[in-house]
Design a protein around this motif. Structure first.
Motif, PDB file in Angstrom:
ATOM      1  N   ASP A  65       0.851  -1.180   0.000  1.00 17.34           N
ATOM      2  CA  ASP A  65       0.000   0.000   0.000  1.00 17.34           C
ATOM      3  C   ASP A  65       0.896   1.243   0.000  1.00 17.34           C
ATOM      4  OD1 ASP A  65      -1.713   2.101   0.494  1.00 17.34           O
ATOM      5  OD2 ASP A  65      -2.931   0.993   1.937  1.00 17.34           O
ATOM      6  N   PRO A  66       0.782   2.110  -1.026  1.00 20.24           N
ATOM      7  CA  PRO A  66       1.650   3.299  -1.086  1.00 20.24           C
ATOM      8  C   PRO A  66       1.560   4.187   0.149  1.00 20.24           C
ATOM      9  CG  PRO A  66       0.528   2.973  -3.182  1.00 20.24           C
ATOM     10  CD  PRO A  66      -0.074   1.995  -2.216  1.00 20.24           C
ATOM     11  N   SER A  67       0.352   4.338   0.712  1.00 17.25           N
ATOM     12  CA  SER A  67       0.209   5.179   1.899  1.00 17.25           C
ATOM     13  C   SER A  67       0.932   4.565   3.097  1.00 17.25           C
ATOM     14  CB  SER A  67      -1.272   5.383   2.221  1.00 17.25           C
ATOM     15  OG  SER A  67      -1.907   4.150   2.503  1.00 17.25           O
ATOM     16  N   GLU A  68       0.848   3.238   3.249  1.00 15.43           N
ATOM     17  CA  GLU A  68       1.567   2.563   4.324  1.00 15.43           C
ATOM     18  C   GLU A  68       3.070   2.647   4.108  1.00 15.43           C
ATOM     19  OE1 GLU A  68       0.337  -1.431   4.907  1.00 15.43           O
ATOM     20  OE2 GLU A  68      -1.519  -0.880   5.966  1.00 15.43           O
ATOM     21  N   LEU A  69       3.487   2.555   2.849  1.00 14.30           N
ATOM     22  CA  LEU A  69       4.909   2.641   2.539  1.00 14.30           C
ATOM     23  C   LEU A  69       5.465   4.021   2.891  1.00 14.30           C
ATOM     24  CD1 LEU A  69       7.408   1.320   1.315  1.00 14.30           C
ATOM     25  CD2 LEU A  69       6.647   2.103  -0.936  1.00 14.30           C
ATOM     26  N   LEU A  70       4.710   5.068   2.536  1.00 14.22           N
ATOM     27  CA  LEU A  70       5.137   6.430   2.853  1.00 14.22           C
ATOM     28  C   LEU A  70       5.164   6.645   4.366  1.00 14.22           C
ATOM     29  CD1 LEU A  70       5.870   9.295   1.991  1.00 14.22           C
ATOM     30  CD2 LEU A  70       3.418   9.789   1.812  1.00 14.22           C
ATOM     31  N   ASN A  71       4.131   6.172   5.046  1.00 16.09           N
ATOM     32  CA  ASN A  71       4.074   6.307   6.499  1.00 16.09           C
ATOM     33  C   ASN A  71       5.227   5.571   7.166  1.00 16.09           C
ATOM     34  OD1 ASN A  71       3.129   7.030   9.019  1.00 16.09           O
ATOM     35  ND2 ASN A  71       1.566   5.425   9.093  1.00 16.09           N
ATOM     36  N   GLY A  72       5.514   4.369   6.665  1.00 19.18           N
ATOM     37  CA  GLY A  72       6.617   3.590   7.222  1.00 19.18           C
ATOM     38  C   GLY A  72       7.958   4.257   6.995  1.00 19.18           C
ATOM     39  N   ALA A  73       8.155   4.826   5.812  1.00 16.08           N
ATOM     40  CA  ALA A  73       9.420   5.493   5.498  1.00 16.08           C
ATOM     41  C   ALA A  73       9.623   6.725   6.382  1.00 16.08           C
ATOM     42  CB  ALA A  73       9.451   5.881   4.029  1.00 16.08           C
ATOM     43  N   LEU A  74       8.566   7.528   6.551  1.00 19.38           N
ATOM     44  CA  LEU A  74       8.669   8.730   7.390  1.00 19.38           C
ATOM     45  C   LEU A  74       8.919   8.352   8.850  1.00 19.38           C
ATOM     46  CD1 LEU A  74       5.799  10.927   5.887  1.00 19.38           C
ATOM     47  CD2 LEU A  74       8.272  11.171   5.531  1.00 19.38           C
ATOM     48  N   THR A  75       8.246   7.300   9.305  1.00 20.96           N
ATOM     49  CA  THR A  75       8.468   6.839  10.676  1.00 20.96           C
ATOM     50  C   THR A  75       9.893   6.351  10.864  1.00 20.96           C
ATOM     51  OG1 THR A  75       6.143   6.166  10.829  1.00 20.96           O
ATOM     52  CG2 THR A  75       7.659   5.253  12.453  1.00 20.96           C
ATOM     53  N   ALA A  76      10.424   5.660   9.857  1.00 21.70           N
ATOM     54  CA  ALA A  76      11.793   5.161   9.922  1.00 21.70           C
ATOM     55  C   ALA A  76      12.794   6.309  10.007  1.00 21.70           C
ATOM     56  CB  ALA A  76      12.095   4.288   8.707  1.00 21.70           C
ATOM     57  N   VAL A  77      12.578   7.356   9.234  1.00 20.62           N
ATOM     58  CA  VAL A  77      13.468   8.525   9.277  1.00 20.62           C
ATOM     59  C   VAL A  77      13.406   9.190  10.648  1.00 20.62           C
ATOM     60  CG1 VAL A  77      13.914  10.817   8.319  1.00 20.62           C
ATOM     61  CG2 VAL A  77      13.364   8.910   6.798  1.00 20.62           C
ATOM     62  N   LEU A  78      12.204   9.267  11.223  1.00 24.64           N
ATOM     63  CA  LEU A  78      12.051   9.850  12.554  1.00 24.64           C
ATOM     64  C   LEU A  78      12.821   9.042  13.593  1.00 24.64           C
ATOM     65  CD1 LEU A  78      10.690  11.975  14.352  1.00 24.64           C
ATOM     66  CD2 LEU A  78       8.737  10.425  14.564  1.00 24.64           C
ATOM     67  N   PHE A  79      12.780   7.722  13.467  1.00 26.92           N
ATOM     68  CA  PHE A  79      13.549   6.864  14.369  1.00 26.92           C
ATOM     69  C   PHE A  79      15.053   7.081  14.185  1.00 26.92           C
ATOM     70  CE2 PHE A  79       9.745   4.264  15.134  1.00 26.92           C
ATOM     71  CZ  PHE A  79       9.935   3.903  16.458  1.00 26.92           C
ATOM     72  N   ALA A  80      15.478   7.353  12.954  1.00 25.29           N
ATOM     73  CA  ALA A  80      16.904   7.473  12.666  1.00 25.29           C
ATOM     74  C   ALA A  80      17.512   8.763  13.206  1.00 25.29           C
ATOM     75  CB  ALA A  80      17.138   7.392  11.153  1.00 25.29           C
ATOM     76  N   LEU A  81      16.705   9.816  13.350  1.00 21.27           N
ATOM     77  CA  LEU A  81      17.238  11.128  13.723  1.00 21.27           C
ATOM     78  C   LEU A  81      17.996  11.124  15.052  1.00 21.27           C
ATOM     79  CD1 LEU A  81      14.369  13.510  12.532  1.00 21.27           C
ATOM     80  CD2 LEU A  81      16.727  13.487  11.725  1.00 21.27           C
ATOM     81  N   PRO A  82      17.398  10.694  16.173  1.00 21.37           N
ATOM     82  CA  PRO A  82      18.163  10.733  17.421  1.00 21.37           C
ATOM     83  C   PRO A  82      19.369   9.800  17.423  1.00 21.37           C
ATOM     84  CG  PRO A  82      16.072   9.605  17.748  1.00 21.37           C
ATOM     85  CD  PRO A  82      16.027  10.197  16.388  1.00 21.37           C
ATOM     86  N   VAL A  83      19.230   8.643  16.786  1.00 18.42           N
ATOM     87  CA  VAL A  83      20.344   7.690  16.747  1.00 18.42           C
ATOM     88  C   VAL A  83      21.512   8.266  15.950  1.00 18.42           C
ATOM     89  CG1 VAL A  83      21.020   5.329  16.144  1.00 18.42           C
ATOM     90  CG2 VAL A  83      18.707   5.795  16.918  1.00 18.42           C
ATOM     91  N   ALA A  84      21.199   9.065  14.935  1.00 19.03           N
ATOM     92  CA  ALA A  84      22.260   9.651  14.110  1.00 19.03           C
ATOM     93  C   ALA A  84      23.183  10.530  14.948  1.00 19.03           C
ATOM     94  CB  ALA A  84      21.645  10.463  12.969  1.00 19.03           C
ATOM     95  N   PHE A  85      22.631  11.279  15.889  1.00 17.25           N
ATOM     96  CA  PHE A  85      23.462  12.119  16.754  1.00 17.25           C
ATOM     97  C   PHE A  85      24.374  11.265  17.634  1.00 17.25           C
ATOM     98  CE2 PHE A  85      20.191  15.177  15.632  1.00 17.25           C
ATOM     99  CZ  PHE A  85      20.907  16.350  15.483  1.00 17.25           C
ATOM    100  N   VAL A  86      23.848  10.154  18.124  1.00 20.60           N
ATOM    101  CA  VAL A  86      24.652   9.255  18.953  1.00 20.60           C
ATOM    102  C   VAL A  86      25.808   8.675  18.144  1.00 20.60           C
ATOM    103  CG1 VAL A  86      24.643   7.174  20.353  1.00 20.60           C
ATOM    104  CG2 VAL A  86      22.655   8.671  20.364  1.00 20.60           C
ATOM    105  N   VAL A  87      25.487   8.143  16.975  1.00 18.44           N
ATOM    106  CA  VAL A  87      26.498   7.500  16.153  1.00 18.44           C
ATOM    107  C   VAL A  87      27.539   8.509  15.665  1.00 18.44           C
ATOM    108  CG1 VAL A  87      26.901   6.222  14.019  1.00 18.44           C
ATOM    109  CG2 VAL A  87      24.937   5.654  15.455  1.00 18.44           C
ATOM    110  N   ALA A  88      27.078   9.689  15.232  1.00 21.86           N
ATOM    111  CA  ALA A  88      28.016  10.706  14.767  1.00 21.86           C
ATOM    112  C   ALA A  88      28.956  11.138  15.881  1.00 21.86           C
ATOM    113  CB  ALA A  88      27.254  11.911  14.215  1.00 21.86           C
ATOM    114  N   ALA A  89      28.423  11.275  17.102  1.00 22.82           N
ATOM    115  CA  ALA A  89      29.277  11.616  18.240  1.00 22.82           C
ATOM    116  C   ALA A  89      30.283  10.498  18.517  1.00 22.82           C
ATOM    117  CB  ALA A  89      28.424  11.882  19.476  1.00 22.82           C
ATOM    118  N   ALA A  90      29.850   9.241  18.358  1.00 23.58           N
ATOM    119  CA  ALA A  90      30.757   8.112  18.570  1.00 23.58           C
ATOM    120  C   ALA A  90      31.851   8.080  17.505  1.00 23.58           C
ATOM    121  CB  ALA A  90      29.972   6.802  18.567  1.00 23.58           C
TER     122      ALA A  90
END
Length: 237
Positions: A6-31
């Motif tokens: 479902d394209p709407s589910e795919l878009l929702n999943g992708a946006l949710t995945a990016v939101l999850f990645a944001l805080p972790v990116a700061f941790v990894v970049a600092a490491a």
């Protein structure tokens, strides 16, 4: 589970995945940036290897079952990686620059976080959709977003030394907040009951505030360092 796309589910999943990645990116970049610059590539390689291994484990769990033991082990590894990243980042804030041992902590953190991160977002994605294709696509998007965000933060830090302190402060704060969030998830699994979690938006806002404060402190520290370097030496008596 189904193989519908479902394209709407795919878009929702992708946006949710990016939101999850944001805080972790700061941790990894600092490491990654916690050590001397010539060692940054090692931590980046460790992250890539960890993400591939974590993605494979997540795919197996999505198709074959939850595997509580594997979930617990990867979650515990994620917590350990976050704590290693926090320790390395705090050391950078205190020392003013990275050392070889902080680079080793950062590399270990990148590997463990890379392995644990796909599994961390697997459960929310399975709640979000019944399509295995959407889940897999979201996992891949999250990994790509994480790598891109980390690369951007590394490049920015490489251009302005003062940002290293800001990134270290933000990474340490993010690591501690995510440690609490992952620990709550492990406790929920152990008790087989809903414990709750820390919302993503407050985490992200707190990280951004820490980045600004740390950047200001880093700027002051860099100004003082440059000022001391420019002062003429005292005449010998």
């Amino acid at each position: 589970m189904s193989f519908d796309l479902d394209p709407s589910e795919l878009l929702n999943g992708a946006l949710t995945a990016v939101l999850f990645a944001l805080p972790v990116a700061f941790v990894v970049a600092a490491a990654v940036t916690s050590g001397p610059r010539e060692l940054w590539n090692r931590s980046g390689l460790a992250l890539g290897i960890g993400l591939i291994a974590g993605l494979l484990l997540a795919v197996v769990r999505a198709f074959a079952g939850p595997f509580p033991l594997v979930t617990a082990l990867t979650g515990a590894g994620m917590v350990l990686g976050l704590l290693c990243a926090a320790a390395a980042a705090i050391a950078v804030v205190v020392l003013g620059e990275g050392r070889t041992w902080t680079a080793a902590l950062g590399t270990a953190a990148c590997l463990l976080i890379g392995i644990g991160e796909p599994g961390r977002i697997l459960a929310p994605m399975l709640v979000l959709t019944d399509s295995i294709l959407v889940v897999l696509a979201s996992l891949i998007v999250e990994g790509m977003a994480l790598a891109a965000l980390v690369g951007f933060l590394m490049a920015a830090t490489g251009q302005a030394r003062a940002l290293q302190t800001g990134l270290a402060v933000a990474g340490a704060v993010a690591a501690l907040l995510l440690t609490a969030d992952v620990s709550l998830g492990l406790l929920e699994q152990a008790l087989s009951r809903t414990v709750g979690d820390i919302p993503d938006l407050p985490i992200l806002i707190t990280i951004l505030i820490a980045l600004v404060i740390g950047g200001i402190l880093g700027g002051i520290r860099e100004y003082r360092r440059v000022d001391r370097a420019r002062r003429p030496e005292h005449l010998s008596r």
